[in-house]
Design an enzyme around this catalytic site. Structure first.
Site, PDB file in Angstrom:
ATOM      1  N   SER A  60      12.719  22.136 -17.243  1.00 58.30           N
ATOM      2  CA  SER A  60      11.449  22.846 -17.414  1.00 58.30           C
ATOM      3  C   SER A  60      11.745  24.177 -18.095  1.00 58.30           C
ATOM      4  O   SER A  60      12.823  24.740 -17.928  1.00 58.30           O
ATOM      5  CB  SER A  60      10.816  23.079 -16.039  1.00 58.30           C
ATOM      6  OG  SER A  60      10.063  24.273 -16.029  1.00 58.30           O
ATOM      7  N   GLN A  65      -6.721  -6.563 -42.968  1.00 57.09           N
ATOM      8  CA  GLN A  65      -5.499  -5.943 -43.514  1.00 57.09           C
ATOM      9  C   GLN A  65      -4.774  -5.077 -42.475  1.00 57.09           C
ATOM     10  O   GLN A  65      -3.563  -4.902 -42.546  1.00 57.09           O
ATOM     11  CB  GLN A  65      -5.849  -5.105 -44.747  1.00 57.09           C
ATOM     12  CG  GLN A  65      -4.636  -4.460 -45.409  1.00 57.09           C
ATOM     13  CD  GLN A  65      -4.918  -4.016 -46.819  1.00 57.09           C
ATOM     14  OE1 GLN A  65      -4.966  -4.839 -47.721  1.00 57.09           O
ATOM     15  NE2 GLN A  65      -5.118  -2.736 -47.013  1.00 57.09           N
ATOM     16  N   LYS A 110      14.378  22.461 -12.160  1.00 54.08           N
ATOM     17  CA  LYS A 110      13.767  21.149 -12.398  1.00 54.08           C
ATOM     18  C   LYS A 110      14.657  20.157 -13.121  1.00 54.08           C
ATOM     19  O   LYS A 110      15.394  20.505 -14.041  1.00 54.08           O
ATOM     20  CB  LYS A 110      12.492  21.317 -13.234  1.00 54.08           C
ATOM     21  CG  LYS A 110      11.375  21.942 -12.463  1.00 54.08           C
ATOM     22  CD  LYS A 110      10.846  21.003 -11.393  1.00 54.08           C
ATOM     23  CE  LYS A 110       9.388  20.786 -11.555  1.00 54.08           C
ATOM     24  NZ  LYS A 110       8.873  19.578 -11.820  1.00 54.08           N
ATOM     25  N   HIS A 166       0.832  -1.220   0.000  1.00 53.83           N
ATOM     26  CA  HIS A 166       0.000   0.000   0.000  1.00 53.83           C
ATOM     27  C   HIS A 166       0.864   1.266   0.000  1.00 53.83           C
ATOM     28  O   HIS A 166       0.413   2.317   0.448  1.00 53.83           O
ATOM     29  CB  HIS A 166      -0.942   0.035   1.212  1.00 53.83           C
ATOM     30  CG  HIS A 166      -1.709  -1.237   1.392  1.00 53.83           C
ATOM     31  ND1 HIS A 166      -2.953  -1.442   0.865  1.00 53.83           N
ATOM     32  CD2 HIS A 166      -1.391  -2.392   2.040  1.00 53.83           C
ATOM     33  CE1 HIS A 166      -3.378  -2.656   1.178  1.00 53.83           C
ATOM     34  NE2 HIS A 166      -2.441  -3.256   1.882  1.00 53.83           N
ATOM     35  N   LYS A 179      -1.304  -5.907 -39.707  1.00 52.46           N
ATOM     36  CA  LYS A 179       0.151  -5.663 -39.785  1.00 52.46           C
ATOM     37  C   LYS A 179       0.540  -4.315 -39.178  1.00 52.46           C
ATOM     38  O   LYS A 179       1.516  -4.209 -38.446  1.00 52.46           O
ATOM     39  CB  LYS A 179       0.624  -5.762 -41.240  1.00 52.46           C
ATOM     40  CG  LYS A 179       0.627  -7.201 -41.718  1.00 52.46           C
ATOM     41  CD  LYS A 179       0.645  -7.332 -43.187  1.00 52.46           C
ATOM     42  CE  LYS A 179      -0.621  -6.861 -43.863  1.00 52.46           C
ATOM     43  NZ  LYS A 179      -1.832  -7.623 -43.473  1.00 52.46           N
ATOM     44  N   ASN A 212      13.281  16.608 -14.543  1.00 47.97           N
ATOM     45  CA  ASN A 212      12.071  15.788 -14.587  1.00 47.97           C
ATOM     46  C   ASN A 212      12.323  14.406 -15.193  1.00 47.97           C
ATOM     47  O   ASN A 212      13.077  14.281 -16.165  1.00 47.97           O
ATOM     48  CB  ASN A 212      10.995  16.500 -15.412  1.00 47.97           C
ATOM     49  CG  ASN A 212      10.528  17.780 -14.752  1.00 47.97           C
ATOM     50  OD1 ASN A 212      10.497  17.869 -13.529  1.00 47.97           O
ATOM     51  ND2 ASN A 212      10.188  18.773 -15.563  1.00 47.97           N
ATOM     52  N   TYR A 253     -11.585 -14.702 -45.167  1.00 42.79           N
ATOM     53  CA  TYR A 253     -10.824 -13.460 -45.273  1.00 42.79           C
ATOM     54  C   TYR A 253     -11.743 -12.260 -45.526  1.00 42.79           C
ATOM     55  O   TYR A 253     -12.675 -12.339 -46.323  1.00 42.79           O
ATOM     56  CB  TYR A 253      -9.770 -13.534 -46.397  1.00 42.79           C
ATOM     57  CG  TYR A 253      -9.021 -12.213 -46.523  1.00 42.79           C
ATOM     58  CD1 TYR A 253      -7.932 -11.940 -45.709  1.00 42.79           C
ATOM     59  CD2 TYR A 253      -9.471 -11.210 -47.387  1.00 42.79           C
ATOM     60  CE1 TYR A 253      -7.281 -10.716 -45.758  1.00 42.79           C
ATOM     61  CE2 TYR A 253      -8.829  -9.978 -47.445  1.00 42.79           C
ATOM     62  CZ  TYR A 253      -7.742  -9.737 -46.629  1.00 42.79           C
ATOM     63  OH  TYR A 253      -7.115  -8.521 -46.675  1.00 42.79           O
ATOM     64  N   GLU A 289       8.318   8.635 -17.663  1.00 40.53           N
ATOM     65  CA  GLU A 289       6.887   8.919 -17.892  1.00 40.53           C
ATOM     66  C   GLU A 289       6.480   8.443 -19.293  1.00 40.53           C
ATOM     67  O   GLU A 289       5.387   7.909 -19.499  1.00 40.53           O
ATOM     68  CB  GLU A 289       6.615  10.411 -17.709  1.00 40.53           C
ATOM     69  CG  GLU A 289       6.772  10.827 -16.249  1.00 40.53           C
ATOM     70  CD  GLU A 289       6.945  12.324 -16.059  1.00 40.53           C
ATOM     71  OE1 GLU A 289       6.702  13.096 -17.012  1.00 40.53           O
ATOM     72  OE2 GLU A 289       7.344  12.735 -14.949  1.00 40.53           O
TER      73      GLU A 289
END
Ligand code: ARG
Length: 463
Positions: free
Chosen positions: A283, A328, A289, A162, A331, A291, A323, A296
């Site tokens: 930044s 198509q 900063k 937690h 891919k 970051n 088919y 991310e």
């Protein structure tokens, strides 16, 4: 490419008008499936060799076709090949060029086959090869985690549940949890090989063929294990695509989880790791900063993989046999998932080589939150013949007391402890030592230093 009379659509005798430019643009897949040229040419060569062995085409025609196909491969490699939207996909582009190079005998190449079996043969071969690349990238990551782990067997950090301090662990043990995940990813990709090893070539458009073809020959030649069993299923089946997309999704999810973890640990609140300047960005307004953008990026990309998996599942849902043009898109979806994953694996490996634990901070955090409370409860069970539940209750009382006194467990005196549990003796203080706690978790798979060292050796052997 020189112009000749074959410069019209294959079906132009039947369909008199050519498609609008718009339809050509949306209907053609050449921009995507040109990536399958090698696999397509290998499949065609195996096919015509088989046709010759089965006396369906002559030696001369077979050789001419193979000569033309090899020439086309070189042209593509040397970027001299003119991929044309008018010819829809890689299969027709190659066939059309073959006509230009060897003339009318190119017309024998499509005997006893269809684009429907051709395209999945190509895609299966391609996914098999990509599986190997993904494997080797995963191996690199596992090796980088191992290197980091070797240096951090003795680094103690709080293990969380937690996101609250739970019990102290070796940082190496924490990291190696991800080795288990990446090993399972490798296994997951490998498990897909069973269906990827079934050869679709030779099922024709959907029914098989009346030509006396030998599917076992092309199976061997193209590195498959066996021919597929049912022609209708074969051209309709994209389960192998789903398996691949699912495996990519799970692997991306693992990368996303560890990225999130590293983002939290590098935050100012936690400050458990330092990311090197190579993997952070600044930044435009806040000069101080640094970051964790790359992490991310990795966290976000899992969403793209899931999207791709769900696109394919949705395309297949409710699609009758066999088919349809809907298929198509498979891919483009596979290539997108694959390329993103390969990028993510490479970026993640770079990240692993560019961060360091803030050992002091890890220890400091591990020393808070009454993290050795479970050790105390275990001690009471082992030394004062209490049931675990009784020991748990007694320990809770001690934790409440420490909290009231604003002390850590290891700051309590034996006198204070004895007030709550008179049976306690001085040696109880050992259990509040973090190293002792980690050392004691020597059950199989636990975080003890000995176990961790043993696991490092085991992983090293397996690589
Ligand atoms: N480019 C097509 C695809 O990827 C190849 C199969 C075409 N077959 C057909 N019957 N139109 O799906």
């Amino acid at each position: 490419m020189t112009k000749n009379k074959n410069n019209h659509a294959i079906w132009s005798t039947r369909i008199k008008n050519s498609n609008s430019i718009l339809f050509q643009r949306v209907g053609s897949s050449i921009g995507i499936d040109k990536r399958l040229y090698k696999e397509d040419i290998a499949g065609s060569i195996a096919h015509v060799e088989m046709l010759f062995r089965q006396k369906i085409i002559s030696f001369k025609i077979k050789n001419k076709i193979i000569y033309g196909l090899n020439k086309i491969e070189k042209e593509i490699l040397n970027k001299k090949f003119d991929f044309n939207k008018k010819y829809e996909d890689i299969h027709i582009n190659i066939e059309k060029r073959l006509f230009q190079i060897i003339g009318e005998e190119a017309g024998y190449i499509h005997t006893g086959r269809s684009r429907n079996d051709q395209v999945i043969t190509d895609l299966k071969i391609w996914i098999k090869a990509s599986t190997k690349k993904i494997h080797s990238n995963l191996d690199k990551i596992i090796l980088s985690i191992l290197k980091l782990s070797e240096k951090n067997v003795d680094t103690i950090m709080p293990g969380f549940t937690h996101l609250k301090n739970a019990q102290p662990v070796s940082f190496a043990h924490y990291l190696m949890a991800y080795i288990e995940m990446f090993n399972r990813d490798k296994k997951r990709f490998n498990n897909n090989l069973d269906s990827l090893n079934e050869n679709p070539l030779g099922v024709g458009a959907l029914t098989g063929t009346s030509f006396n073809i030998d599917r076992n020959y092309t199976t061997k030649k193209l590195g498959f294990k066996k021919p597929t069993n049912n022609s209708i299923d074969t051209v309709s089946d994209r389960d192998f695509v789903l398996d691949f997309l699912y495996s990519v999704s799970v692997c991306s999810m693992h990368i996303s989880r560890i990225s999130e973890e590293l983002i939290i640990w590098s935050s100012d609140g936690f400050n458990l790791i330092n990311l090197s300047d190579k993997i952070v960005t600044g930044s435009s307004i806040m000069p101080q900063k640094k970051n964790p953008d790359l992490l991310e990026y990795l966290r976000g990309k899992a969403g793209n993989s899931y999207g791709n998996l769900f696109s394919m599942l949705t395309i297949l849902k409710g699609l009758p046999l066999s088919y349809f043009k809907d298929l198509q898109d498979d891919k483009e979806i596979v290539f997108r998932s694959n390329d993103t994953l390969i990028d993510c694996l490479k970026i993640f490996d770079e990240i692993l080589r560019n961060f360091a634990p803030n050992k002091k901070k890890m220890l400091e955090l591990a020393n808070s939150g009454y993290i050795t409370a479970t050790d105390l409860a275990d001690y009471l069970v082992k030394n004062h013949s209490m049931s675990f539940r009784e020991a748990y209750k007694k320990t809770s009382e001690i934790v409440n007391f420490a909290e009231k006194k604003k002390k850590k467990l290891n700051e309590l005196t034996i006198e204070e402890l004895k007030k709550i549990e008179p049976k306690l003796t001085i040696d109880v203080l050992r259990v509040f030592d973090l190293r002792n706690s980690v050392k004691s978790k020597n059950s199989y798979g636990g975080t003890s230093f000995e176990n961790v060292k043993r696991m490092i050796l085991k992983y090293k052997k397996n690589i």
